[in-house]
Write a protein that holds these residues in place. Structure first.
Motif: not given
Length: 59
Positions: A41-48
């Motif tokens: 999952r890649e969040y809109s914050t850039g966290k994967i």
């Protein structure tokens, strides 16, 4: 690569880019398979975040 293959690769890349923009606009995430075969999952914050089998089940 043939022109058709190049065009298809470009469309796939653009679709992924659009999904990331939509996720950012809606505060959600995109799910995809990395080149190593891991589902993330890649969040809109850039966290994967790596996903595991338990993340795929729905009740």
């Amino acid at each position: 690569m043939t022109d058709l293959t190049q065009d298809l690769a470009k469309l796939i890349r653009l679709t992924g880019d659009r999904a990331k923009l939509d996720a950012k606009a809606n505060g959600t995430y995109v799910v995809y398979k990395t080149t190593e075969g891991q589902i993330v999952r890649e969040y809109s914050t850039g966290k994967i975040e790596k996903m595991n089998e338990q993340d795929f089940t729905h009740e």
